[in-house]
Design a protein around this motif. Structure first.
Motif, PDB file in Angstrom:
ATOM      1  N   PHE A  21      49.591  45.361  51.326  1.00 18.33           N
ATOM      2  CA  PHE A  21      49.484  44.394  50.233  1.00 18.33           C
ATOM      3  C   PHE A  21      50.147  44.934  48.963  1.00 18.33           C
ATOM      4  O   PHE A  21      50.903  44.220  48.290  1.00 18.33           O
ATOM      5  N   ASP A  22      49.872  46.184  48.623  1.00 21.22           N
ATOM      6  CA  ASP A  22      50.456  46.773  47.411  1.00 21.22           C
ATOM      7  C   ASP A  22      51.978  46.889  47.510  1.00 21.22           C
ATOM      8  O   ASP A  22      52.686  46.684  46.510  1.00 21.22           O
ATOM      9  N   ASN A  23      52.478  47.197  48.702  1.00 17.02           N
ATOM     10  CA  ASN A  23      53.928  47.295  48.879  1.00 17.02           C
ATOM     11  C   ASN A  23      54.600  45.941  48.663  1.00 17.02           C
ATOM     12  O   ASN A  23      55.653  45.851  48.022  1.00 17.02           O
ATOM     13  N   ILE A  24      53.990  44.885  49.191  1.00 18.52           N
ATOM     14  CA  ILE A  24      54.570  43.544  49.039  1.00 18.52           C
ATOM     15  C   ILE A  24      54.534  43.105  47.584  1.00 18.52           C
ATOM     16  O   ILE A  24      55.500  42.548  47.057  1.00 18.52           O
ATOM     17  N   ILE A  25      53.403  43.365  46.915  1.00 17.88           N
ATOM     18  CA  ILE A  25      53.287  42.998  45.500  1.00 17.88           C
ATOM     19  C   ILE A  25      54.310  43.760  44.668  1.00 17.88           C
ATOM     20  O   ILE A  25      54.958  43.197  43.759  1.00 17.88           O
ATOM     21  N   ARG A  26      54.500  45.037  44.967  1.00 18.29           N
ATOM     22  CA  ARG A  26      55.443  45.859  44.208  1.00 18.29           C
ATOM     23  C   ARG A  26      56.891  45.378  44.409  1.00 18.29           C
ATOM     24  O   ARG A  26      57.697  45.381  43.470  1.00 18.29           O
ATOM     25  N   GLU A  27      57.212  44.953  45.623  1.00 11.48           N
ATOM     26  CA  GLU A  27      58.578  44.517  45.911  1.00 11.48           C
ATOM     27  C   GLU A  27      58.916  43.172  45.267  1.00 11.48           C
ATOM     28  O   GLU A  27      60.059  42.913  44.915  1.00 11.48           O
ATOM     29  N   HIS A  28      57.919  42.307  45.131  1.00 17.44           N
ATOM     30  CA  HIS A  28      58.175  40.952  44.657  1.00 17.44           C
ATOM     31  C   HIS A  28      57.733  40.727  43.206  1.00 17.44           C
ATOM     32  O   HIS A  28      57.786  39.600  42.712  1.00 17.44           O
ATOM     33  N   SER A  29      57.302  41.774  42.526  1.00 19.59           N
ATOM     34  CA  SER A  29      56.875  41.621  41.140  1.00 19.59           C
ATOM     35  C   SER A  29      58.070  41.705  40.201  1.00 19.59           C
ATOM     36  O   SER A  29      59.009  42.480  40.424  1.00 19.59           O
ATOM     37  N   LEU A  30      58.033  40.896  39.141  1.00 20.59           N
ATOM     38  CA  LEU A  30      59.075  40.931  38.117  1.00 20.59           C
ATOM     39  C   LEU A  30      58.669  41.939  37.055  1.00 20.59           C
ATOM     40  O   LEU A  30      57.600  41.839  36.457  1.00 20.59           O
TER      41      LEU A  30
END
Length: 303
Positions: A21-30
């Motif tokens: 979850f943290d990896n996905i949030i980090r990749e798609h965060s502006l």
């Protein structure tokens, strides 16, 4: 007492989920290069907070404070060596609300077997006589009616399979008709085959809509309705609809999804989601043995 292997199992699954979850949030965060944000770690990780919430709903404690203060901090020090105060723990709960909702939808729901049961159960916010004084869920909770009478709060709509696994769920205000989640909210999108419900789901339009979507809705008939032919297997499965009543009973009396001590809507949602997640980790769920039960019912009807 919660077995150590169960604690380890729950924590491992949750921790692996948070890594992804943290990896996905980090990749798609502006991110704005001009503004720097502190990335300070909390004393207790999100995985530990969510694990404690799930363990509470698996234990026999009636409130979270007693469980955290008198059990986690005293008897689970080797599992959670760095615990925070209870007030701080309450402050950390909203931070896991969104991940918890995603975790329940992705990791805690069962698979449809072609035989499903549907029902709704009231989630009372307060006693019906105090509905005018209740402020926590003002303009959110509504007055509704069930087989036990009037209540003030919400309705939890559940669909389970013959193994007692939750296939999907929707929370609505108490005044919403039981058929609405099937008509307008796509509660049936994860199921196929036959769906067994009570008389509250009777409706020609609903039957036709579900039939087009590949779901055969089967209910008992009211006294003022014409009799209709029904397969013996369907009649037997209608008698087994008490299975979902048993699931509702475990959610309320073991997982504590219903109580009147909530002080915020966020707290209520976190309590509900963590209870549903905890139920999915139960080793033994209410279920029916299709082969044996059908054979026994056939013998009784033949006699």
């Amino acid at each position: 007492m919660i077995p150590d292997h169960k604690i380890t199992e729950i924590y491992f699954i949750i921790d692996e989920f948070f890594k992804e979850f943290d990896n996905i949030i980090r990749e798609h965060s502006l991110q704005d290069a001009k503004t720097k944000k502190r990335d300070r770690k909390f004393t207790m990780s999100h995985s530990e907070v969510m694990t404690i919430l799930l363990l509470f709903h698996s234990a026999s404690f009636k409130n979270l404070k007693s469980f955290y203060v008198f059990y986690v901090q005293k008897h689970m020090q080797k599992d959670f060596p760095q615990t925070v105060s209870y007030n701080r723990f309450v402050e950390l709960q909203p931070k896991v609300c969104v991940p918890l909702a995603i975790f329940v939808k992705m990791m805690c729901l069962g698979r449809c077997t072609g035989i499903s049961f549907i029902d709704s159960t009231p989630i009372r916010s307060c006693h019906i006589k105090r509905e005018k004084q209740h402020k926590t869920f003002k303009d959110i909770a509504q007055k509704g009616q069930c087989s036990l009478g009037w209540f003030y709060g919400f309705k939890l709509h559940l669909i389970i399979n013959d193994r007692g696994e939750i296939l999907d769920f929707i929370l609505t205000p108490g005044n919403v008709d039981d058929r609405e989640p099937l008509k307008c909210m796509d509660l049936h999108k994860r199921i196929f085959g036959k769906l067994f419900g009570d008389k509250g789901y009777i409706g020609k339009d609903l039957f036709e809509q579900l039939f087009v979507d590949g779901v055969h809705l089967i209910t008992k008939l009211r006294k003022n309705m014409k009799n209709a032919l029904m397969l013996l297997h369907d009649r037997i499965m209608l008698r087994k609809r008490a299975l979902i009543e048993t699931v509702n009973d475990e959610l309320k009396n073991i997982c504590q999804i219903e109580h009147t001590r909530h002080r915020s809507f966020d707290n209520f949602i976190i309590n509900l989601l963590s209870a549903l997640a905890a139920y999915s980790f139960f080793d033994k769920k209410p279920s029916i043995n299709l082969k044996n039960d059908i054979v026994d019912e056939n013998k009784v009807m033949a006699a």
